[in-house]
Design a protein around this motif. Structure first.
Motif, PDB file in Angstrom:
ATOM      1  N   VAL A   9      40.733 -12.011  49.008  1.00 43.33           N
ATOM      2  CA  VAL A   9      40.979 -11.290  47.756  1.00 43.33           C
ATOM      3  C   VAL A   9      42.473 -11.134  47.486  1.00 43.33           C
ATOM      4  N   ASP A  10      43.302 -11.519  48.445  1.00 43.86           N
ATOM      5  CA  ASP A  10      44.758 -11.480  48.247  1.00 43.86           C
ATOM      6  C   ASP A  10      45.266 -12.650  47.404  1.00 43.86           C
ATOM      7  N   THR A  11      44.437 -13.670  47.162  1.00 41.77           N
ATOM      8  CA  THR A  11      44.922 -14.898  46.546  1.00 41.77           C
ATOM      9  C   THR A  11      45.156 -14.749  45.046  1.00 41.77           C
ATOM     10  N   ASP A  12      45.841 -15.749  44.496  1.00 46.93           N
ATOM     11  CA  ASP A  12      46.182 -15.736  43.071  1.00 46.93           C
ATOM     12  C   ASP A  12      44.955 -15.723  42.173  1.00 46.93           C
ATOM     13  N   ARG A  13      43.831 -16.197  42.662  1.00 43.44           N
ATOM     14  CA  ARG A  13      42.609 -16.205  41.841  1.00 43.44           C
ATOM     15  C   ARG A  13      42.202 -14.790  41.425  1.00 43.44           C
ATOM     16  N   PHE A  14      42.691 -13.792  42.128  1.00 41.25           N
ATOM     17  CA  PHE A  14      42.388 -12.401  41.805  1.00 41.25           C
ATOM     18  C   PHE A  14      43.585 -11.659  41.210  1.00 41.25           C
ATOM     19  N   GLN A  15      44.611 -12.403  40.843  1.00 42.07           N
ATOM     20  CA  GLN A  15      45.850 -11.772  40.400  1.00 42.07           C
ATOM     21  C   GLN A  15      45.639 -10.850  39.195  1.00 42.07           C
ATOM     22  N   GLY A  16      44.771 -11.267  38.269  1.00 38.93           N
ATOM     23  CA  GLY A  16      44.621 -10.504  37.037  1.00 38.93           C
ATOM     24  C   GLY A  16      43.709  -9.297  37.132  1.00 38.93           C
ATOM     25  N   ASP A  17      42.821  -9.261  38.149  1.00 38.54           N
ATOM     26  CA  ASP A  17      41.843  -8.171  38.198  1.00 38.54           C
ATOM     27  C   ASP A  17      41.494  -7.747  39.626  1.00 38.54           C
ATOM     28  N   ARG A  18      42.453  -7.884  40.528  1.00 36.15           N
ATOM     29  CA  ARG A  18      42.180  -7.624  41.948  1.00 36.15           C
ATOM     30  C   ARG A  18      41.602  -6.223  42.176  1.00 36.15           C
ATOM     31  N   GLU A  19      42.215  -5.222  41.611  1.00 35.69           N
ATOM     32  CA  GLU A  19      41.745  -3.857  41.845  1.00 35.69           C
ATOM     33  C   GLU A  19      40.348  -3.643  41.286  1.00 35.69           C
ATOM     34  N   ALA A  20      40.073  -4.239  40.150  1.00 41.38           N
ATOM     35  CA  ALA A  20      38.736  -4.115  39.562  1.00 41.38           C
ATOM     36  C   ALA A  20      37.697  -4.773  40.459  1.00 41.38           C
ATOM     37  N   VAL A  21      38.042  -5.918  41.039  1.00 46.97           N
ATOM     38  CA  VAL A  21      37.131  -6.623  41.947  1.00 46.97           C
ATOM     39  C   VAL A  21      36.854  -5.779  43.188  1.00 46.97           C
ATOM     40  N   ILE A  22      37.889  -5.186  43.739  1.00 41.12           N
ATOM     41  CA  ILE A  22      37.718  -4.338  44.930  1.00 41.12           C
ATOM     42  C   ILE A  22      36.849  -3.138  44.607  1.00 41.12           C
ATOM     43  N   GLN A  23      37.117  -2.492  43.488  1.00 39.65           N
ATOM     44  CA  GLN A  23      36.340  -1.302  43.128  1.00 39.65           C
ATOM     45  C   GLN A  23      34.897  -1.653  42.790  1.00 39.65           C
ATOM     46  N   ALA A  24      34.678  -2.827  42.182  1.00 38.53           N
ATOM     47  CA  ALA A  24      33.311  -3.259  41.889  1.00 38.53           C
ATOM     48  C   ALA A  24      32.531  -3.486  43.180  1.00 38.53           C
ATOM     49  N   PRO A 205      37.661 -16.622  47.077  1.00 40.10           N
ATOM     50  CA  PRO A 205      36.986 -16.958  45.815  1.00 40.10           C
ATOM     51  C   PRO A 205      36.119 -18.215  45.860  1.00 40.10           C
ATOM     52  N   TYR A 206      35.841 -18.747  47.052  1.00 41.22           N
ATOM     53  CA  TYR A 206      35.091 -19.986  47.188  1.00 41.22           C
ATOM     54  C   TYR A 206      33.602 -19.709  47.448  1.00 41.22           C
ATOM     55  N   LEU A 207      32.777 -20.748  47.348  1.00 41.43           N
ATOM     56  CA  LEU A 207      31.395 -20.747  47.827  1.00 41.43           C
ATOM     57  C   LEU A 207      30.510 -19.711  47.146  1.00 41.43           C
ATOM     58  N   VAL A 208      30.462 -19.742  45.837  1.00 43.50           N
ATOM     59  CA  VAL A 208      29.606 -18.821  45.084  1.00 43.50           C
ATOM     60  C   VAL A 208      28.146 -19.019  45.511  1.00 43.50           C
ATOM     61  N   PRO A 209      27.449 -17.949  45.873  1.00 43.63           N
ATOM     62  CA  PRO A 209      26.050 -18.093  46.304  1.00 43.63           C
ATOM     63  C   PRO A 209      25.106 -18.259  45.126  1.00 43.63           C
ATOM     64  N   LYS A 210      23.980 -18.880  45.398  1.00 43.26           N
ATOM     65  CA  LYS A 210      22.910 -18.923  44.411  1.00 43.26           C
ATOM     66  C   LYS A 210      22.270 -17.538  44.335  1.00 43.26           C
ATOM     67  N   PRO A 211      21.747 -17.132  43.196  1.00 43.30           N
ATOM     68  CA  PRO A 211      21.566 -17.903  41.960  1.00 43.30           C
ATOM     69  C   PRO A 211      22.714 -17.754  40.966  1.00 43.30           C
ATOM     70  N   LEU A 212      23.834 -17.224  41.418  1.00 43.38           N
ATOM     71  CA  LEU A 212      24.935 -16.945  40.501  1.00 43.38           C
ATOM     72  C   LEU A 212      25.540 -18.234  39.950  1.00 43.38           C
ATOM     73  N   LYS A 213      26.056 -18.163  38.749  1.00 49.37           N
ATOM     74  CA  LYS A 213      26.717 -19.290  38.102  1.00 49.37           C
ATOM     75  C   LYS A 213      28.206 -19.018  37.911  1.00 49.37           C
ATOM     76  N   ALA A 214      28.709 -17.976  38.546  1.00 51.79           N
ATOM     77  CA  ALA A 214      30.110 -17.589  38.376  1.00 51.79           C
ATOM     78  C   ALA A 214      31.049 -18.702  38.838  1.00 51.79           C
ATOM     79  N   ARG A 215      32.227 -18.743  38.258  1.00 48.11           N
ATOM     80  CA  ARG A 215      33.219 -19.743  38.640  1.00 48.11           C
ATOM     81  C   ARG A 215      34.062 -19.284  39.825  1.00 48.11           C
ATOM     82  N   ARG A 216      33.945 -18.002  40.143  1.00 43.19           N
ATOM     83  CA  ARG A 216      34.742 -17.444  41.242  1.00 43.19           C
ATOM     84  C   ARG A 216      33.866 -16.496  42.053  1.00 43.19           C
ATOM     85  N   ASN A 217      33.886 -16.671  43.344  1.00 41.83           N
ATOM     86  CA  ASN A 217      33.168 -15.762  44.213  1.00 41.83           C
ATOM     87  C   ASN A 217      33.988 -14.487  44.406  1.00 41.83           C
ATOM     88  N   GLU A 218      33.324 -13.387  44.755  1.00 38.83           N
ATOM     89  CA  GLU A 218      34.030 -12.133  45.014  1.00 38.83           C
ATOM     90  C   GLU A 218      33.230 -11.308  46.003  1.00 38.83           C
TER      91      GLU A 218
END
Length: 261
Positions: A9-24, A205-218
Motif C-alpha cells: 500500500v506504500d506504492t504509487d498506485r495508492f498515491q491518490g487515495d492511500r488513506e481512504a484505502v487503509i480506512q476502508a 495492488p496486484y492479483l485482484v481476486p475473483k469475482p472482482l473486476k477492479a483494476r487495482r487490488n487493495e
C-alpha cells in the motif's frame, strides 16, 4: 477480523487515495496489514507508513529479486538499522524470480543468502518470493536457512512443492488472489496445508481476486481469498479469519495488545 499479511500500500498506485484505502480496509474488518519493502526506498516508505499507523500497518524491509543488483553493503547496513525499529516485523520481501529474470541468477542467489543472514541476525521472520525458482529456493534454505521462520508469500506451487516448503517448521504458506481462480493446484494445497501454517494476503495492488473486476487490488479485498479458503476447508469465514489472524500474529510477533480477533 482479518490480517492482510502482504500488501504494497506504500506504492504509487495508492498515491491518490492511500488513506481512504487503509480506512476502508479497517472499516471492512481488515484491521492489520504487513507492508514489505521491495528495495531501500520502498522499505523506508513502508516503515514511515507503519509509524504513521501504529498497530495497524507493520513493515518488512528487504530487496525484491527484481532489484537484487541494487543490494550493496550500504543498503544492507540501512536495512539492518531499520530492522531495529519496533514497527518492522520481517525481513523481505526477498527471494528468487526466474520468470522475469530482471537480475542475474547468481546475484539473486547471493542476495537471497544475504537476506537469510540478516533475518538470523535480527531474529525476524522472512517474507520469501518464489517464482519459477522452487528448487533453488529449497536448496538455499536447506543450506543457509535452518532454524529461521517466515512465509512463502503468494504461494503458487503444487502439493509436492507445498510439502517441501512445510518441511521448514518455522515457515507458513500464504494464499492470495490466485486461489480464487481456476487452472492451478492451489485448491488442493489449501485443503492439505495444516491450519496453523496458513496465511492470507492480497499482494495489492496486484492479483485482484475473483469475482472482482477492479483494476487495482487493495487490502479490503483479502476477504475474498479468505472466503475461498474457508469454502475449500469446509469452514466459516469467521473460523478462517480467526486461524489466519492468530498465525500472522504469531509469525510476525504483532503482540497481544493487537491480538483482537
Amino acid at each position: 477480523m482479518l490480517i492482510d499479511s502482504h500488501t504494497h500500500v506504500d506504492t504509487d498506485r495508492f498515491q491518490g487515495d492511500r488513506e481512504a484505502v487503509i480506512q476502508a480496509a479497517i472499516a471492512g474488518g481488515v484491521t492489520r496489514m504487513v507492508d514489505p519493502g521491495c528495495d531501500l526506498v520502498s522499505s523506508q516508505a513502508a516503515l514511515a507508513l507503519a509509524k504513521a499507523h501504529p498497530g495497524v500497518i507493520f513493515a518488512g524491509v528487504g530487496v525484491h529479486p527484481h532489484e537484487a543488483t541494487t543490494y550493496t553493503p550500504e543498503v544492507e547496513a540501512q536495512l539492518r538499522e531499520m530492522a531495529r525499529e519496533p514497527e518492522v516485523v520481517a525481513i523481505g520481501e526477498f527471494g528468487l524470480d526466474y520468470f522475469r529474470m530482471l537480475s542475474p541468477r547468481d546475484i539473486q542467489r547471493s542476495v537471497f543468502c544475504a537476506h537469510l543472514q540478516l533475518a538470523r541476525e535480527c531474529n525476524l521472520p522472512c517474507i520469501i518470493h518464489v517464482r519459477d525458482s522452487h528448487e533453488d529456493v529449497m536448496e538455499l534454505l536447506r543450506a543457509h536457512g535452518q532454524g529461521l521462520r517466515g512465509v512463502f508469500h503468494c504461494f503458487s506451487g503444487d502439493v509436492a512443492q507445498a510439502k517441501e516448503c512445510l518441511e521448514f517448521e518455522g515457515f507458513m504458506l500464504s494464499f492470495a488472489g490466485p486461489l480464487t481462480k481456476q487452472g492451478n493446484a492451489l485448491p488442493e494445497v489449501a485443503r492439505m496445508a495444516p491450519l496453523d501454517r496458513i496465511l492470507v494476503e492480497t499482494d495489492s495492488p496486484y492479483l485482484v481476486p475473483k469475482p472482482l473486476k477492479a483494476r487495482r487490488n487493495e487490502p479490503l479485498f483479502v476477504k475474498h481469498t479468505a472466503e475461498k479458503l474457508a469454502e475449500l476447508r469446509g469452514m466459516t469465514l469467521e473460523e478462517i479469519a480467526q486461524v489466519t489472524t492468530a498465525n500472522a500474529v504469531r509469525l510476525f510477533g504483532l503482540g497481544e495488545k493487537h491480538e483482537t480477533i
